[in-house]
Design an enzyme around this catalytic site. Structure first.
Site, PDB file in Angstrom:
ATOM      1  N   SER A  16       0.825  -1.213   0.000  1.00 20.88           N
ATOM      2  CA  SER A  16       0.000   0.000   0.000  1.00 20.88           C
ATOM      3  C   SER A  16       0.859   1.265   0.000  1.00 20.88           C
ATOM      4  CB  SER A  16      -0.920   0.020   1.218  1.00 20.88           C
ATOM      5  OG  SER A  16      -1.667  -1.172   1.293  1.00 20.88           O
TER       6      SER A  16
HETATM    7  N1  SAH Z   1      -0.635  -5.050   3.925  1.00 24.07           N
HETATM    8  C1  SAH Z   1       0.143  -5.398   2.742  1.00 24.07           C
HETATM    9  C2  SAH Z   1      -0.521  -5.022   1.436  1.00 24.07           C
HETATM   10  C3  SAH Z   1      -1.708  -5.793   1.202  1.00 24.07           C
HETATM   11  S1  SAH Z   1      -2.243  -6.086  -0.446  1.00 24.07           S
HETATM   12  C4  SAH Z   1       1.526  -4.799   2.770  1.00 24.07           C
HETATM   13  O1  SAH Z   1       1.848  -4.054   3.699  1.00 24.07           O
HETATM   14  O2  SAH Z   1       2.312  -5.113   1.867  1.00 24.07           O
HETATM   15  C5  SAH Z   1      -3.591  -7.114   0.037  1.00 24.07           C
HETATM   16  C6  SAH Z   1      -3.167  -8.490   0.450  1.00 24.07           C
HETATM   17  O3  SAH Z   1      -4.334  -9.129   0.933  1.00 24.07           O
HETATM   18  C7  SAH Z   1      -2.662  -9.349  -0.708  1.00 24.07           C
HETATM   19  O4  SAH Z   1      -1.422  -9.887  -0.391  1.00 24.07           O
HETATM   20  C8  SAH Z   1      -3.729 -10.432  -0.832  1.00 24.07           C
HETATM   21  O5  SAH Z   1      -3.221 -11.674  -1.237  1.00 24.07           O
HETATM   22  C9  SAH Z   1      -4.287 -10.483   0.576  1.00 24.07           C
HETATM   23  N2  SAH Z   1      -5.639 -11.033   0.693  1.00 24.07           N
HETATM   24  C10 SAH Z   1      -6.691 -10.901  -0.171  1.00 24.07           C
HETATM   25  N3  SAH Z   1      -7.772 -11.539   0.310  1.00 24.07           N
HETATM   26  C11 SAH Z   1      -7.417 -12.092   1.496  1.00 24.07           C
HETATM   27  C12 SAH Z   1      -8.088 -12.882   2.470  1.00 24.07           C
HETATM   28  N4  SAH Z   1      -9.362 -13.262   2.311  1.00 24.07           N
HETATM   29  N5  SAH Z   1      -7.413 -13.261   3.565  1.00 24.07           N
HETATM   30  C13 SAH Z   1      -6.103 -12.912   3.764  1.00 24.07           C
HETATM   31  N6  SAH Z   1      -5.413 -12.179   2.852  1.00 24.07           N
HETATM   32  C14 SAH Z   1      -6.057 -11.763   1.749  1.00 24.07           C
END
Ligand code: SAH
Length: 225
Positions: free
Chosen positions: A69
């Site tokens: 993000s």
């Molecule tokens: N917080 C992260 C960025 C997140 S991007 C950072 O600091 O880099 C969103 C992430 O959520 C992705 O890696 C995706 O695979 C994950 N994601 C999507 N749906 C999800 C779910 N149901 N449970 C856990 N993770 C999930």
């Protein structure tokens, strides 16, 4: 050089906080949150090929179609939790592990769930290598939360959900705060703050328009169609 890139990033975050303060209610962020933003090396959480962009105020690709993000959004979401040293916080969407690292500098213990096994594995290894000992990463669908470690003082969801997952609201302590982008894939979503009052009633507030990758999974969620 690195120092000045970090300083620039902090300045941009401060400017953006001031500009959006009327919407978010927060014209500046807690000094402890800003210290965490200053201290966590974002360049260690992005692919080497785009390392020169690590301190830009932009989301960046991290593989598997996912993104780390934007730094301002990471700071805002962390600040909205009103994090405290003794807190236990659950993050949904570990991704690169960057947000988890930021949280780990301001709260006592971080639990982070990632649905893509390769990302969970890489983030856990990276966090370990950098010495973040109070973060536990698990591969799982965040819709069900982490019942074994509940309840949490704060829950931060870093992927866009179409609704507030019921299990996560249940796993939030009375007095706790949950931050989540809600909306449909491909559209602008609304970053929402949910506060559970001491009586266990949830109060929801819209904070800001945001764009996140979608929260996937959800098929096994209790009550899902
Ligand atoms: N917080 C992260 C960025 C997140 S991007 C950072 O600091 O880099 C969103 C992430 O959520 C992705 O890696 C995706 O695979 C994950 N994601 C999507 N749906 C999800 C779910 N149901 N449970 C856990 N993770 C999930």
């Amino acid at each position: 050089m690195l120092r000045s890139r970090v300083q620039t990033m902090l300045q941009v975050i401060e400017n953006e906080a001031a500009l959006t303060g009327r919407l978010t209610g927060r014209f500046r962020f807690d000094p402890l949150v800003m210290q965490a933003m200053a201290g966590v090396p974002r360049d260690r959480f992005v692919p080497a090929a785009i390392n020169d962009q690590a301190f830009d105020n932009n989301p960046l690709p991290i593989g598997e179609g996912q993104t780390i993000s934007q730094p301002f959004i990471v700071a805002l979401m962390t600040d909205l939790l009103d994090p405290q040293a003794g807190h236990r916080v659950l993050e949904i969407g570990t991704g690169s592990g960057y947000q988890a690292a930021i949280l780990s500098r301001v709260v006592g213990q971080v639990y982070s769930l990632e649905i893509i096994p390769a990302l969970a594995k890489r983030a856990a290894a990276g966090l370990r290598r950098l010495g973040y000992r109070n973060v536990e990463v698990k591969t799982a669908d965040g819709h069900v939360g982490w019942p074994e470690q509940a309840p949490f003082d704060g829950i931060l969801i870093t992927a866009a959900a179409t609704h507030l997952p019921k299990a996560l609201l249940t796993q939030l302590k009375p007095g706790g705060r949950l931050v989540i982008p809600v909306g449909f894939p491909g559209q602008r979503q609304e970053l929402m703050l949910v506060e559970k009052d001491p009586a266990g009633i949830c109060h929801t507030q819209n904070i800001l328009g945001v764009v996140f990758v979608p929260m996937t999974g959800g098929e096994t969620e209790a009550g899902a169609a």
